[in-house]
Design an enzyme around this catalytic site. Structure first.
Site, PDB file in Angstrom:
ATOM      1  N   ARG A 152      38.522  34.975  34.992  1.00 24.48           N
ATOM      2  CA  ARG A 152      37.111  34.987  35.354  1.00 24.48           C
ATOM      3  C   ARG A 152      36.341  34.351  34.194  1.00 24.48           C
ATOM      4  NH1 ARG A 152      38.838  40.389  36.714  1.00 24.48           N
ATOM      5  NH2 ARG A 152      38.680  40.785  38.973  1.00 24.48           N
ATOM      6  N   LYS A 176      37.060  43.410  35.185  1.00 26.92           N
ATOM      7  CA  LYS A 176      36.093  44.305  35.825  1.00 26.92           C
ATOM      8  C   LYS A 176      36.559  45.754  35.686  1.00 26.92           C
ATOM      9  CE  LYS A 176      34.050  41.160  39.203  1.00 26.92           C
ATOM     10  NZ  LYS A 176      33.802  40.898  40.624  1.00 26.92           N
ATOM     11  N   HIS A 244      34.768  29.193  38.618  1.00 26.43           N
ATOM     12  CA  HIS A 244      35.435  29.881  39.728  1.00 26.43           C
ATOM     13  C   HIS A 244      36.339  28.935  40.511  1.00 26.43           C
ATOM     14  CE1 HIS A 244      33.957  33.903  39.382  1.00 26.43           C
ATOM     15  NE2 HIS A 244      32.700  33.512  39.367  1.00 26.43           N
ATOM     16  N   ARG A 247      39.630  29.058  38.896  1.00 28.20           N
ATOM     17  CA  ARG A 247      40.279  30.347  39.215  1.00 28.20           C
ATOM     18  C   ARG A 247      40.827  30.329  40.641  1.00 28.20           C
ATOM     19  NH1 ARG A 247      40.482  36.015  38.162  1.00 28.20           N
ATOM     20  NH2 ARG A 247      39.699  37.340  39.846  1.00 28.20           N
ATOM     21  N   HIS A 270      42.590  41.858  40.690  1.00 35.62           N
ATOM     22  CA  HIS A 270      41.902  42.424  41.845  1.00 35.62           C
ATOM     23  C   HIS A 270      42.302  43.878  42.033  1.00 35.62           C
ATOM     24  CE1 HIS A 270      41.266  38.244  43.898  1.00 35.62           C
ATOM     25  NE2 HIS A 270      40.331  38.516  43.017  1.00 35.62           N
ATOM     26  N   TYR A 279      43.094  34.391  50.022  1.00 34.39           N
ATOM     27  CA  TYR A 279      43.866  33.192  49.688  1.00 34.39           C
ATOM     28  C   TYR A 279      44.986  32.928  50.681  1.00 34.39           C
ATOM     29  CZ  TYR A 279      41.243  33.388  45.403  1.00 34.39           C
ATOM     30  OH  TYR A 279      40.215  33.424  44.498  1.00 34.39           O
TER      31      TYR A 279
END
Length: 303
Positions: A152, A176, A244, A247, A270, A279
């Site tokens: 990220r 995150k 992004h 990524r 994630h 994806y």
């Protein structure tokens, strides 16, 4: 109109204080809640309500419908209802409300945008940068690490020298939810990162940041975005280049080559597999186009 000291706003402000002190949410997240809930206060006030306990399910639906008529997009409406739902849940938890009238109200579904990615040849073309300028070498290293590990933007900017293991070809990032993970970055990224780190000291670093600006301070996210976009133009890439996109390209290429969704989930950091599953749509589109072009039964019969 309801004033600053109204019961409606006083309770919202108490909730925002709770988000800051108890939950320690970021300023950006709290600002989003505040923006949405202050707008809701205006709409509630126009309905003639003066207290949150007067709010009913039918009025929440009316609020959503009015927001939609005013041009609010589905994603923004979902955000508004989510903020209201969280706030009213908090009121229930503090016994200020018996039940949450927003619980049964949901925003209309909106289409999920597939992330845009580059194919491998486009990535190779983008990364074929003339690195005689030290800052161009730094940018090449940033692009290689971003694509090599699928980071990220915040993870790339937050990377410290102590987080880099060049011998092991790994970096440690904090993603995150303050979750830490170790990631392989690949031999090519290691090569360019090593070259940049040998030049880094000439900019008199002010801290342990891997990627620094001319000032010697940690490079900003905005600066990274600007530099990536500029390299996209200089390299003649057809689409707009942003962090992004690198990524997304990493995730798509990894999934196409390995087919291992769980591994890609871990690499991307994630929390939920459903986030990574987007994806699989990209991968299926690629496979479907190959199938249509190659399989004899995929071609329509001529009439």
């Amino acid at each position: 109109m309801t004033g600053t000291g109204s019961p409606l706003q006083l309770q919202v402000d108490a909730f925002l204080h709770y988000l800051r002190v108890e939950l320690q949410l970021s300023a950006k997240t709290r600002e989003s809640y505040q923006r949405q809930l202050y707008t809701v206060i205006v709409l509630i006030d126009e309905m003639g309500l003066t207290e949150w306990r007067q709010l009913e399910v039918s009025q929440v639906r009316a609020l959503a419908a009015r927001s939609k008529r005013q041009g609010l997009q589905s994603a923004s409406l979902a955000l508004r209802l989510s903020a209201l739902r969280s706030f009213l849940d908090w009121l229930v938890s503090t016994d200020a409300l018996g039940a949450n009238p927003a619980r049964g109200v949901s925003a209309p579904r909106h289409g999920r945008h597939l992330p845009k990615n580059m194919d491998v040849d486009e990535v190779d073309h983008l990364l074929d940068i003339d690195t005689r300028d030290p800052l161009a070498l730094r940018d090449r290293a940033m692009l290689e690490v971003m694509y090599g590990a699928g980071l990220r933007l915040a993870e790339l900017v937050g990377l410290n020298c102590a987080d880099v293991d060049l011998g092991g070809g790994e970096v440690r990032v904090v993603g995150k939810g303050n979750k830490e993970r170790k990631l392989p970055i690949g031999a090519t990224a290691v090569t360019w990162l090593t070259r940049w780190l040998t030049l880094r000291d000439r900019y008199a670093p002010k801290d342990d940041a891997v990627f620094i600006a001319n000032s010697g301070r940690r490079i900003s996210a905005r600066n990274v975005q600007k530099r990536f976009a500029e390299w996209g133009v200089k390299q003649g890439v057809n689409s707009h280049i942003h962090p992004h996109k690198l990524r997304h390209s990493f995730a798509t290429h990894m999934l196409e080559s390995s087919g291992n969704l769980r591994a890609v989930q871990e690499l991307l950091g994630h929390a939920n597999l459903s986030t990574t599953q987007i994806y699989t749509h990209l991968d299926f589109q690629h496979l479907a186009s190959v199938y249509d072009a190659a399989h004899p039964r995929a071609k329509r019969e001529k009439t």
